[in-house]
Design a protein around this motif. Structure first.
Motif, mmCIF file in Angstrom:
data_model
loop_
_atom_site.group_PDB
_atom_site.id
_atom_site.type_symbol
_atom_site.label_atom_id
_atom_site.label_comp_id
_atom_site.label_asym_id
_atom_site.label_seq_id
_atom_site.Cartn_x
_atom_site.Cartn_y
_atom_site.Cartn_z
ATOM 1 N N THR A 1 -73.745 37.026 13.637
ATOM 2 C CA THR A 1 -75.086 37.806 13.623
ATOM 3 C C THR A 1 -74.632 39.022 12.698
ATOM 4 O O THR A 1 -75.597 39.442 11.874
ATOM 5 C CB THR A 1 -75.222 38.310 15.173
ATOM 6 O OG1 THR A 1 -75.151 37.233 16.186
ATOM 7 C CG2 THR A 1 -76.547 39.060 15.251
ATOM 8 N N ASP B 1 -79.362 34.619 24.093
ATOM 9 C CA ASP B 1 -78.814 35.021 25.259
ATOM 10 C C ASP B 1 -79.269 36.449 25.893
ATOM 11 O O ASP B 1 -79.060 36.723 27.094
ATOM 12 C CB ASP B 1 -77.178 34.934 25.491
ATOM 13 C CG ASP B 1 -76.458 35.957 24.339
ATOM 14 O OD1 ASP B 1 -77.394 36.012 23.190
ATOM 15 O OD2 ASP B 1 -75.441 36.090 24.221
ATOM 16 N N ILE B 2 -79.588 37.195 24.996
ATOM 17 C CA ILE B 2 -79.763 38.800 25.526
ATOM 18 C C ILE B 2 -81.232 38.985 24.771
ATOM 19 O O ILE B 2 -81.453 40.400 24.810
ATOM 20 C CB ILE B 2 -78.663 39.619 24.823
ATOM 21 C CG1 ILE B 2 -78.630 39.660 23.167
ATOM 22 C CG2 ILE B 2 -77.410 39.415 25.299
ATOM 23 C CD1 ILE B 2 -77.477 40.554 22.822
ATOM 24 N N ASP C 1 -69.545 47.759 22.621
ATOM 25 C CA ASP C 1 -70.438 47.939 23.936
ATOM 26 C C ASP C 1 -69.203 47.991 25.050
ATOM 27 O O ASP C 1 -68.266 47.077 25.093
ATOM 28 C CB ASP C 1 -71.391 46.856 24.151
ATOM 29 C CG ASP C 1 -72.044 47.016 25.710
ATOM 30 O OD1 ASP C 1 -71.804 48.160 26.272
ATOM 31 O OD2 ASP C 1 -72.769 46.197 25.963
ATOM 32 N N ALA D 1 -78.788 37.150 19.661
ATOM 33 C CA ALA D 1 -78.894 35.628 19.908
ATOM 34 C C ALA D 1 -79.829 35.389 21.285
ATOM 35 O O ALA D 1 -80.105 36.556 21.865
ATOM 36 C CB ALA D 1 -77.663 34.930 20.113
ATOM 37 N N TYR E 1 -69.109 43.358 23.407
ATOM 38 C CA TYR E 1 -68.043 43.452 24.547
ATOM 39 C C TYR E 1 -66.857 43.700 23.832
ATOM 40 O O TYR E 1 -66.243 42.810 23.194
ATOM 41 C CB TYR E 1 -68.253 42.604 25.510
ATOM 42 C CG TYR E 1 -69.587 42.667 26.404
ATOM 43 C CD1 TYR E 1 -69.881 43.840 26.811
ATOM 44 C CD2 TYR E 1 -70.354 41.452 26.523
ATOM 45 C CE1 TYR E 1 -71.282 43.966 27.522
ATOM 46 C CE2 TYR E 1 -71.198 41.557 27.283
ATOM 47 C CZ TYR E 1 -71.929 42.807 27.996
ATOM 48 O OH TYR E 1 -72.938 42.927 28.817
ATOM 49 N N PHE F 1 -77.502 29.500 19.036
ATOM 50 C CA PHE F 1 -75.860 29.595 18.917
ATOM 51 C C PHE F 1 -75.259 28.551 18.093
ATOM 52 O O PHE F 1 -75.892 27.532 17.780
ATOM 53 C CB PHE F 1 -75.640 28.897 20.512
ATOM 54 C CG PHE F 1 -75.377 30.212 21.401
ATOM 55 C CD1 PHE F 1 -75.937 31.465 21.156
ATOM 56 C CD2 PHE F 1 -74.741 30.127 22.742
ATOM 57 C CE1 PHE F 1 -75.911 32.557 22.016
ATOM 58 C CE2 PHE F 1 -74.743 31.239 23.420
ATOM 59 C CZ PHE F 1 -75.390 32.393 23.190
ATOM 60 N N TRP F 2 -74.116 28.885 17.735
ATOM 61 C CA TRP F 2 -73.219 28.197 16.997
ATOM 62 C C TRP F 2 -72.257 27.252 17.947
ATOM 63 O O TRP F 2 -71.755 27.821 19.330
ATOM 64 C CB TRP F 2 -72.145 28.848 16.383
ATOM 65 C CG TRP F 2 -72.564 29.120 14.976
ATOM 66 C CD1 TRP F 2 -72.976 30.616 14.467
ATOM 67 C CD2 TRP F 2 -72.670 28.423 13.663
ATOM 68 N NE1 TRP F 2 -73.458 30.535 13.209
ATOM 69 C CE2 TRP F 2 -73.172 29.238 12.705
ATOM 70 C CE3 TRP F 2 -72.260 27.030 13.348
ATOM 71 C CZ2 TRP F 2 -73.397 28.817 11.296
ATOM 72 C CZ3 TRP F 2 -72.749 26.750 12.181
ATOM 73 C CH2 TRP F 2 -73.191 27.528 10.966
ATOM 74 N N MET G 1 -69.153 26.459 22.824
ATOM 75 C CA MET G 1 -67.963 27.074 22.821
ATOM 76 C C MET G 1 -67.726 27.776 24.288
ATOM 77 O O MET G 1 -68.466 28.226 24.847
ATOM 78 C CB MET G 1 -67.908 28.169 21.829
ATOM 79 C CG MET G 1 -67.844 27.659 20.323
ATOM 80 S SD MET G 1 -67.502 29.000 19.095
ATOM 81 C CE MET G 1 -69.134 29.675 18.795
ATOM 82 N N ILE H 1 -74.333 44.993 19.870
ATOM 83 C CA ILE H 1 -72.867 45.877 20.129
ATOM 84 C C ILE H 1 -72.020 44.786 20.971
ATOM 85 O O ILE H 1 -72.415 44.383 22.175
ATOM 86 C CB ILE H 1 -72.840 47.238 20.416
ATOM 87 C CG1 ILE H 1 -73.707 47.564 21.714
ATOM 88 C CG2 ILE H 1 -73.583 48.249 19.293
ATOM 89 C CD1 ILE H 1 -73.687 48.893 22.229
HETATM 90 N N1 MSP Z 1 -72.734 43.579 24.914
HETATM 91 C C1 MSP Z 1 -73.804 42.690 24.819
HETATM 92 C C2 MSP Z 1 -74.892 43.105 23.809
HETATM 93 C C3 MSP Z 1 -75.469 44.711 23.889
HETATM 94 S S1 MSP Z 1 -76.599 44.916 22.702
HETATM 95 C C4 MSP Z 1 -77.476 46.243 23.169
HETATM 96 C C5 MSP Z 1 -73.367 41.543 24.516
HETATM 97 N N2 MSP Z 1 -72.140 41.489 23.669
HETATM 98 S S2 MSP Z 1 -71.335 39.978 23.450
HETATM 99 O O1 MSP Z 1 -70.200 40.389 22.845
HETATM 100 O O2 MSP Z 1 -71.334 39.203 24.446
HETATM 101 O O3 MSP Z 1 -72.406 39.450 22.118
HETATM 102 C C6 MSP Z 1 -73.241 38.570 22.326
HETATM 103 C C7 MSP Z 1 -74.131 38.408 20.716
HETATM 104 O O4 MSP Z 1 -72.865 37.670 20.074
HETATM 105 C C8 MSP Z 1 -74.992 37.409 21.046
HETATM 106 O O5 MSP Z 1 -76.391 37.836 21.073
HETATM 107 C C9 MSP Z 1 -74.985 36.913 19.255
HETATM 108 O O6 MSP Z 1 -75.388 37.933 18.623
HETATM 109 C C10 MSP Z 1 -73.338 36.785 19.266
HETATM 110 N N3 MSP Z 1 -72.910 35.388 19.732
HETATM 111 C C11 MSP Z 1 -72.002 35.275 20.596
HETATM 112 N N4 MSP Z 1 -71.848 33.909 21.023
HETATM 113 C C12 MSP Z 1 -72.476 33.413 19.773
HETATM 114 C C13 MSP Z 1 -72.454 31.886 19.495
HETATM 115 N N5 MSP Z 1 -71.953 30.820 20.041
HETATM 116 N N6 MSP Z 1 -73.399 31.567 18.249
HETATM 117 C C14 MSP Z 1 -74.025 32.699 17.762
HETATM 118 N N7 MSP Z 1 -73.915 33.858 18.158
HETATM 119 C C15 MSP Z 1 -73.473 34.271 19.437
HETATM 120 O O7 MSP Z 1 -74.005 40.286 24.705
#
Ligand code: MSP
Length: 533
Positions: free
Chosen positions: A28, A261-262, A53, A259, A16, A297-298, A305, A14
């Motif tokens: 995603t 990161d989490i 989120d 991705a 931010y 990541f892209w 980015m 979810i």
């Molecule tokens: N809110 C938390 C996630 C909570 S899930 C219980 C969060 N949000 S976020 O808005 O930062 O989204 C992170 C997610 O966005 C990554 O895990 C991925 O799915 C997607 N991406 C964000 N940047 C990305 C790239 N540059 N490339 C590919 N996907 C990435 O973390």
């Protein structure tokens, strides 16, 4: 009510609400959409969840700067995500917002159960804190990163607070055993190894914050504390389906797409929290997800980015690609070239155009045009009757079966690139067959028209099957083609509540002689580079 069909539950992180949607979020969600559509096509009962989120401290700050309440600010931005996903044709079944009561009420109940059971306790924590990510960084990792954020590179700060903790350390052995018994629990394999190594010294994690009392979910029984945004957020996967009607989706074992990161939150903390919850009275139905899949990541034109570089593939850029090339062209590029493995992918204009031209314009689109043109020209736009002259070297039923089998195993491995290639391989066989048999030459001799008819029937039938395999990735263009081939799969799916019958539809030999075949405009016109002066 359950239909007895397999059930499939797929989720995205979810997002931010402070950010505007960009290519990462869209990626995603597109991957989840492709998988959801693939499973619906198989006839499975699918639940596809995405959402926002909202309880991060930075939401409160950003709202304050704008003179808004946190909820007003969250409303605006959640709407941006919802409408972006709607415009992009995402087929999610629900959109969860963590500020909704249906979510907050359940999170309160889960945390109360965990406190009563003893897996959540009040303690004191001091450590290295990453304010941008709103998380503590373990001592060892903080040292390795020179006390800078492993994500943003910004300085970590020393912070101490009284917190509620989740007893993660008590779950090391059980987590390890789960990883060993379920090798596909975390994918790709390299990510699984990373987490398995870290689990060995996992410490208890703080799951509450103070000083954020008017935004977030209070810790039950101690309203000074707010449940930490990460724990609140992870629970979305469960709260959304924790109803009589939907609990079976949880039981089906979720596939969580995220991705890299989490990953720690999803692959270590989340399963341990679920193990703990399952031991609380009334929650013995809580099982673990089937898989946590962490893609990479892209990056953008060769660079990471970042806000400072201002090089996000943002909504304006995304709109440009959709307008210029079509939504399906964007989906195809994301699917065929996306970072599902452990290396990052470059969202570069030249790569986009090359992929579009080679796979969509020159392969799929061009082959459809060739075949429908010839049916128009030699048979007045009606599918001819095949004779049984076998044509050496091409066992079409076997080629089609192997394409469908490869497609299924690629989908199982979440290889979207493999899924698209399995379909394109069949299209390339049609091209090879046309080259080998030369129907356009044979047609010059009237006596050979029955043979030409057989060839074109095989071509049309193979394209029909390739189009079904491509549908999860490029549904719009494929539905356009189905109309031209007088195929009623869309109607069949709508009668059957969105479910298809992949296996039956992919059986060889279903296009009926006499079926009207319409030529129509090119599905994917070749992109000509704009001439520069
Ligand atoms: N809110 C938390 C996630 C909570 S899930 C219980 C969060 N949000 S976020 O808005 O930062 O989204 C992170 C997610 O966005 C990554 O895990 C991925 O799915 C997607 N991406 C964000 N940047 C990305 C790239 N540059 N490339 C590919 N996907 C990435 O973390």
């Amino acid at each position: 009510m359950s239909s007895g069909r397999p059930t499939y539950y797929v989720t995205t992180p979810i997002y931010y609400v402070n950010d505007q949607p960009h290519i990462g979020h869209i990626y995603t969600t597109t991957v989840a959409d492709v998988l959801a559509r693939y499973h619906r096509l198989r006839g499975d009962e699918v639940f596809f969840l995405t959402g926002t989120d909202e309880h991060a401290a930075k939401v409160l700050d950003a709202a304050g700067e704008r003179g808004l309440t946190a909820l007003e600010w969250a409303d605006q931005n959640a709407t941006a995500f919802e409408s972006t996903f709607a415009t992009l044709g995402m087929s999610h079944n629900d959109f969860i917002r963590t500020s909704q009561d249906r979510h907050k009420d359940k999170v309160t109940a889960y945390v109360r159960a965990l406190i009563e059971h003893g897996d959540v306790y009040l303690g004191e924590y001091e450590g290295w804190y990453d304010p941008g990510e709103e998380e503590y960084v373990p001592q060892k990792r903080a040292e390795e990163c020179g006390f800078k954020s492993p994500i943003s590179g910004r300085e970590l700060v020393r912070k101490s607070e009284k917190n509620y903790f989740f007893r993660l350390s008590a779950y090391r052995e059980r987590l390890k055993a789960h990883f060993e018994a379920n090798p596909a629990f975390v994918r790709p394999e390299a990510r699984r190894k990373e987490i398995l190594n870290r689990i060995a010294d996992a410490e208890d994690v703080p799951i509450s914050r103070t000083g954020q009392s008017d935004w977030g979910i209070p810790v039950p029984g101690d309203e000074e504390h707010t449940i930490y945004v990460w724990i609140d957020a992870l629970f979305n996967y469960l709260t959304t389906v924790d109803t009589e009607e939907r609990r079976r989706y949880w039981q089906a074992q979720a596939v969580h797409l995220i991705a890299k990161d989490i990953l720690w939150f999803h692959a270590a903390i989340w399963p341990a929290v679920l193990m703990a919850l399952a031991e609380c009275p009334g929650y013995d139905w809580v099982n673990l997800p089937r898989q946590v899949y962490a893609h990479s990541f892209w990056i953008s034109e060769g660079q990471k980015m970042s806000k400072s570089l201002g090089n996000f593939v943002d909504l304006a850029k995304i709109d440009h690609y959709v307008e210029e090339f079509s939504l399906d062209a964007l989906r195809y590029f994301l699917a065929a070239k996306g970072p599902m493995g452990t290396t990052d992918s470059d969202f570069a204009d030249t790569a986009f155009i090359d992929t579009y031209n080679s796979d969509l314009a020159n392969t799929f689109g061009n082959c459809v045009s060739r075949v429908t043109n010839m049916i128009g020209k030699y048979f007045g736009g009606e599918l001819p009757t095949p004779t049984d002259d076998a044509i050496e070297g091409f066992d079409w039923p076997a080629l089609a079966t192997s394409a469908a089998e490869r497609h299924a195993s690629e989908a199982e491995a979440l290889s979207l690139a493999g899924m698209s290639d399995a379909a394109l391989e069949l299209v390339r066989s049609v091209d090879g067959y046309i080259e080998a048999t030369q129907p356009f030459k044979l047609a010059k001799d009237e006596a050979k028209l029955p043979q030409v008819g057989t060839i074109l029937c095989n071509c049309a039938e193979a394209l029909r099957i390739a189009s079904i395999l491509l549908w999860p990735i490029i549904p719009g263009k494929v539905e356009d083609l189905w109309q031209r081939l007088s195929l009623d799969y869309v109607e069949q799916m709508s009668v059957n509540e969105g479910r298809g019958d992949l296996e039956a539809w992919c059986a060889w030999g279903q296009l009926k002689p006499g079926t009207p075949i319409e030529k129509g405009a090119s599905l994917f016109p070749r992109h000509q580079p704009t001439p520069t002066n």
